[in-house]
Design an enzyme around this catalytic site. Structure first.
Site, PDB file in Angstrom:
ATOM      1  N   THR A  12      41.733  31.371  37.006  1.00 47.51           N
ATOM      2  CA  THR A  12      42.805  32.373  36.942  1.00 47.51           C
ATOM      3  C   THR A  12      43.891  32.117  37.976  1.00 47.51           C
ATOM      4  O   THR A  12      45.078  32.279  37.692  1.00 47.51           O
ATOM      5  CB  THR A  12      42.213  33.779  37.165  1.00 47.51           C
ATOM      6  OG1 THR A  12      41.384  34.093  36.054  1.00 47.51           O
ATOM      7  CG2 THR A  12      43.300  34.834  37.280  1.00 47.51           C
ATOM      8  N   SER A  54      36.763  28.297  34.315  1.00 45.43           N
ATOM      9  CA  SER A  54      35.458  27.905  34.863  1.00 45.43           C
ATOM     10  C   SER A  54      34.315  28.126  33.877  1.00 45.43           C
ATOM     11  O   SER A  54      33.201  27.640  34.100  1.00 45.43           O
ATOM     12  CB  SER A  54      35.182  28.608  36.194  1.00 45.43           C
ATOM     13  OG  SER A  54      34.830  29.952  35.993  1.00 45.43           O
ATOM     14  N   THR A  85      36.703  32.245  38.811  1.00 41.14           N
ATOM     15  CA  THR A  85      35.677  33.079  39.446  1.00 41.14           C
ATOM     16  C   THR A  85      34.389  33.175  38.617  1.00 41.14           C
ATOM     17  O   THR A  85      33.327  33.450  39.165  1.00 41.14           O
ATOM     18  CB  THR A  85      36.203  34.508  39.683  1.00 41.14           C
ATOM     19  OG1 THR A  85      36.583  35.079  38.418  1.00 41.14           O
ATOM     20  CG2 THR A  85      37.380  34.518  40.628  1.00 41.14           C
ATOM     21  N   ASP A  86      34.507  32.952  37.295  1.00 42.37           N
ATOM     22  CA  ASP A  86      33.361  33.247  36.429  1.00 42.37           C
ATOM     23  C   ASP A  86      32.106  32.442  36.764  1.00 42.37           C
ATOM     24  O   ASP A  86      30.996  32.962  36.722  1.00 42.37           O
ATOM     25  CB  ASP A  86      33.735  33.045  34.951  1.00 42.37           C
ATOM     26  CG  ASP A  86      34.736  34.098  34.487  1.00 42.37           C
ATOM     27  OD1 ASP A  86      34.909  35.111  35.196  1.00 42.37           O
ATOM     28  OD2 ASP A  86      35.359  33.904  33.426  1.00 42.37           O
TER      29      ASP A  86
HETATM   30  N1  ASP Z   1      37.958  33.048  33.255  1.00 44.33           N
HETATM   31  C1  ASP Z   1      38.455  32.741  34.587  1.00 44.33           C
HETATM   32  C2  ASP Z   1      37.701  31.549  35.125  1.00 44.33           C
HETATM   33  O1  ASP Z   1      36.588  31.690  35.547  1.00 44.33           O
HETATM   34  C3  ASP Z   1      38.287  33.918  35.462  1.00 44.33           C
HETATM   35  C4  ASP Z   1      38.815  33.765  36.875  1.00 44.33           C
HETATM   36  O2  ASP Z   1      39.151  32.693  37.349  1.00 44.33           O
HETATM   37  O3  ASP Z   1      38.890  34.808  37.564  1.00 44.33           O
HETATM   38  O4  ASP Z   1      38.208  30.461  35.097  1.00 44.33           O
END
Ligand code: ASP
Length: 331
Positions: A12, A54, A85-86
């Site tokens: 993100t 991710s 973050t995932d």
């Molecule tokens: N879907 C995103 C990822 O994990 C979520 C994030 O980065 O907060 O790449």
């Protein structure tokens, strides 16, 4: 001035709207341009290793990260990895086993909102990450929402809030308050890291649900060297459904069963209830104790690439690596 390598993988933080949802598009140089003050504190070089959500990151990419850090280890004082973050907690756990005893900081960060949005946690997280990568903060950690969390202890516990990560069964290593790093714990390290690039991918995870039977577990054992069973409470398997016999059969064929819990905090203790006791005492299954599921998965992938011997696996599994398990040390 400290030299830091910024390694971009997507997420993100580097995403922009596409009309079909957010997707990673910004380069590491573009991220750096959004936090110009960092250049006054450290010298940064950029590598764009990946540009992925991710959700798409796995062991193949962990190996690429390890290789990138190994190649550049001598040339930098610390490393910042921007990551979605995932699955960041999985990557942090994996790197903790694949790069052990690092005296230099290896810091993962990301954001819940893209760096180009007016309201975003990206700039604060990235700025904090550079501060941590320039400090005396050995080992792998996640820096997020002003918290510094040990790589083997992190878990994503919120899907929207800026406060996305928690440290599980372990205190935070540090906090960043108004740009000042307050370090509570210093991880043990050595003069040089040990790199372990090999992983065994054949590790699966099964979540127990009421009414389940052995069918899914049997299937996972046919395809994997180890299956982690996320059970309930302090741990155990239902007495009906054939789980006990299933684990016994596959254990006899050299597979490993590891019991953990769906409860986020405080970990397992199979010795407490009859539903767990028998597994531990008669079958000798492994249990996670205070390790996170993310750490258990990564630790099994790491150690099963080194040995399949029952006694060796048991010994390595319960030997603390990067602060991942305290329970066994306390007994
Ligand atoms: N879907 C995103 C990822 O994990 C979520 C994030 O980065 O907060 O790449």
């Amino acid at each position: 001035m400290k030299k830091i390598l910024l390694i971009g993988t997507g997420g993100t933080i580097a995403s922009a709207p596409t009309g079909e949802g957010l997707a990673p598009g910004l380069t590491t140089e573009e991220l750096l341009r959004r936090i110009p003050d960092v250049k006054k504190a450290c010298a940064v070089d950029c590598v764009q290793l990946l540009a992925l959500d991710s959700t798409d990151i796995g062991p193949r990419h962990w190996r690429m990260l390890v290789e990138c850090i190994r190649e550049n280890y001598g040339g930098y004082d610390g490393f910042v990895i921007t990551h979605g973050t995932d699955t960041m907690a999985y990557t942090a756990a994996a790197l903790s086993y694949m790069i052990q005893n690092s005296p230099k900081p290896i810091v993962l960060t990301g954001a819940q909102k893209p760096i180009g949005f007016d309201t975003t946690d990206s700039r604060a997280n990235l700025t904090d990450a550079f501060l941590c990568a320039s400090a005396d903060l050995p080992g792998v950690s996640i820096v997020f929402d002003h918290k510094v969390i040990l790589g083997t202890r992190a878990k994503k516990t919120r899907s929207h809030s800026f406060s996305a990560f928690e440290s599980i069964n372990y205190p935070e290593l540090a906090v960043v308050r108004d740009g000042v790093l307050l370090r509570y714990i210093r991880q043990e390290c050595a003069a040089a890291p040990i790199f372990y690039p090999e992983l065994n991918h054949n590790v699966a995870l099964m979540k127990l649900t009421p009414g389940a039977d052995r069918e899914a577990l049997d299937f996972l054992f046919t395809r994997n060297d180890a299956v982690i069973i996320e059970s309930y409470g302090v741990g155990g398997v239902p007495q009906e459904g054939g789980f006990y016999d299933c684990i016994k059969t596959w254990k006899g064929r050299g597979r490993f069963a590891v019991l953990t819990t769906q409860v986020e905090n405080e970990g397992s203790d199979l010795s407490v209830y009859h539903v767990g006791h028998r597994l531990k005492n008669e079958l000798g299954v492994l249990e996670a104790y205070d390790m996170t599921t993310e750490a258990v998965l990564a630790k099994l992938m790491w150690l099963l690439a080194r040995t399949r011997d029952q006694a060796e696996v048991t010994k390595l599994f319960y030997t603390p690596v990067a602060g991942d398990i305290l329970w066994t040390a306390g007994r």
